[in-house]
Design a protein around this motif. Sequence first.
Motif, short mmCIF file in Angstrom:
data_model
loop_
_atom_site.label_atom_id
_atom_site.label_comp_id
_atom_site.label_asym_id
_atom_site.label_seq_id
_atom_site.Cartn_x
_atom_site.Cartn_y
_atom_site.Cartn_z
N LYS A 12 0.89 -1.26 0.08
CA LYS A 12 0.03 -0.10 -0.19
C LYS A 12 1.18 1.66 -0.02
O LYS A 12 0.42 2.62 -0.88
CB LYS A 12 -0.61 -0.08 1.14
CG LYS A 12 -2.14 1.83 1.25
CD LYS A 12 -2.51 1.15 -0.02
CE LYS A 12 -4.49 2.25 0.29
NZ LYS A 12 -4.78 1.76 -0.64
N ILE A 13 2.09 1.16 0.95
CA ILE A 13 3.08 2.27 1.17
C ILE A 13 3.78 2.46 -0.59
O ILE A 13 3.41 3.52 -0.61
CB ILE A 13 3.84 2.20 1.95
CG1 ILE A 13 3.21 2.55 3.46
CG2 ILE A 13 4.82 3.34 1.57
CD1 ILE A 13 4.38 2.03 4.26
N GLN B 160 1.89 1.82 -3.29
CA GLN B 160 0.91 2.38 -4.31
C GLN B 160 1.37 3.88 -4.11
O GLN B 160 0.64 5.03 -5.12
CB GLN B 160 -0.09 1.59 -4.57
CG GLN B 160 -0.89 1.77 -4.59
CD GLN B 160 -2.61 1.47 -4.71
OE1 GLN B 160 -2.47 0.67 -3.69
NE2 GLN B 160 -3.28 2.06 -4.84
N LEU B 161 1.09 4.49 -2.48
CA LEU B 161 1.22 5.42 -1.99
C LEU B 161 2.26 6.23 -2.69
O LEU B 161 1.66 7.71 -2.89
CB LEU B 161 0.63 5.89 -1.20
CG LEU B 161 -0.75 5.45 -0.82
CD1 LEU B 161 -0.62 4.89 1.04
CD2 LEU B 161 -2.01 6.18 -0.85
N GLN B 162 3.07 6.12 -2.81
CA GLN B 162 4.09 6.99 -3.34
C GLN B 162 5.37 6.09 -5.13
O GLN B 162 5.56 6.26 -4.47
CB GLN B 162 5.18 6.28 -2.26
CG GLN B 162 5.47 6.79 -1.27
CD GLN B 162 5.71 7.99 -0.93
OE1 GLN B 162 4.41 9.04 -0.76
NE2 GLN B 162 6.71 7.94 -0.01
N GLN B 163 4.12 6.11 -5.46
CA GLN B 163 4.49 5.50 -7.24
C GLN B 163 4.26 6.64 -7.42
O GLN B 163 6.17 6.30 -8.58
CB GLN B 163 3.25 5.40 -7.50
CG GLN B 163 3.75 4.63 -8.94
CD GLN B 163 4.61 3.25 -9.16
OE1 GLN B 163 4.50 2.56 -8.75
NE2 GLN B 163 5.65 3.70 -9.78
N VAL C 157 1.13 4.77 6.05
CA VAL C 157 -0.45 4.89 5.58
C VAL C 157 -1.43 4.92 5.93
O VAL C 157 -2.07 6.40 4.53
CB VAL C 157 -1.19 2.68 5.43
CG1 VAL C 157 -2.19 2.96 4.75
CG2 VAL C 157 -0.17 1.80 4.45
N LEU D 115 -0.44 9.55 4.86
CA LEU D 115 0.59 9.17 3.21
C LEU D 115 -1.03 9.24 2.64
O LEU D 115 -1.12 10.05 1.64
CB LEU D 115 0.72 8.24 2.72
CG LEU D 115 2.26 8.03 3.22
CD1 LEU D 115 2.63 6.35 2.53
CD2 LEU D 115 2.85 9.07 2.67
N GLU D 116 -2.15 8.39 3.08
CA GLU D 116 -3.70 8.89 2.59
C GLU D 116 -4.26 9.89 3.53
O GLU D 116 -5.61 10.65 2.68
CB GLU D 116 -4.13 7.90 3.18
CG GLU D 116 -4.07 6.62 2.51
CD GLU D 116 -4.99 5.54 3.18
OE1 GLU D 116 -5.55 5.16 4.22
OE2 GLU D 116 -5.18 4.07 2.38
N ARG E 278 -1.38 14.07 0.31
CA ARG E 278 -0.85 13.84 -1.09
C ARG E 278 -1.21 14.57 -2.38
O ARG E 278 -0.63 14.10 -3.59
CB ARG E 278 -2.45 12.63 -1.54
CG ARG E 278 -2.10 11.31 -0.82
CD ARG E 278 -3.61 10.45 -0.99
NE ARG E 278 -3.82 10.00 -2.28
CZ ARG E 278 -4.26 8.71 -2.70
NH1 ARG E 278 -4.99 8.66 -2.45
NH2 ARG E 278 -4.15 8.51 -4.43
N GLN F 168 2.75 15.86 -2.46
CA GLN F 168 3.34 14.77 -3.22
C GLN F 168 2.82 15.25 -4.87
O GLN F 168 4.31 14.94 -5.84
CB GLN F 168 3.14 13.83 -2.85
CG GLN F 168 3.60 13.28 -1.46
CD GLN F 168 3.33 11.59 -0.79
OE1 GLN F 168 1.77 11.05 -1.84
NE2 GLN F 168 3.79 11.21 -0.41
#
Length: 205
Positions: A51-52, A54-57, A143, A146-147, A152, A155
């Motif tokens: 998940k992390i 994915q969020l940091q892609q 998580v 980052l959500e 977001r 970022q």
Amino acid sequence: MAATSRSILRFILRSTLVALAATTLVSTAWAQAANVPPAAVSPAKKELVAKILQLQQSGIDGMARSMLEQPAMQVMQQVNAILAQRVPADKRDALAREIEGDLRKYVDESLPLMRERAAKLAPTTIGAVLEDKLSEDELKQIVAMLESPAVRKYQTLQGDMQRSFAEKLVAETRSTVQPRVQAMQQSIAKRLAPYTSAASAPAGK
């Protein structure tokens, strides 16, 4: 102009090889990390790490782009010095635009492959560090952070902030730094001249 073109090509080749060598070292380090046998990790922890990632892609994509742009930036710095020293003033702008176009083409054509490879390596490199160094509770906290909509949004702005900062920094320091770069190049060229001149070539070459 033929001699100037050859000089530019030699500088581009040397600079690109050096920069790509540095990139290769980083890539090798990633590959070595991927070959380290992982410790047993719970499915819940693996899910949190995924998940992390994915969020940091966007950050991973940015890292891939930076690795590609670094050689291009180094080449352009060398080219700018050559343009200033050896190319007639009335031809500099047009030649600089052509070279910048070549460098943009290199980045644009290489980026999809770099992003794909980065995405494949991330779980076994970045993910492996997260699994090893952070507890499940810590991963949950990350998580949640980052959500956050604010994080977001922040970022998504990082690329624009970095480009704006880099462009301004280069503009503000060019007049001071570029003469020093040229002085350094001239000093090195003088030191190497006895070994690179035609007169110093071994007999029979």
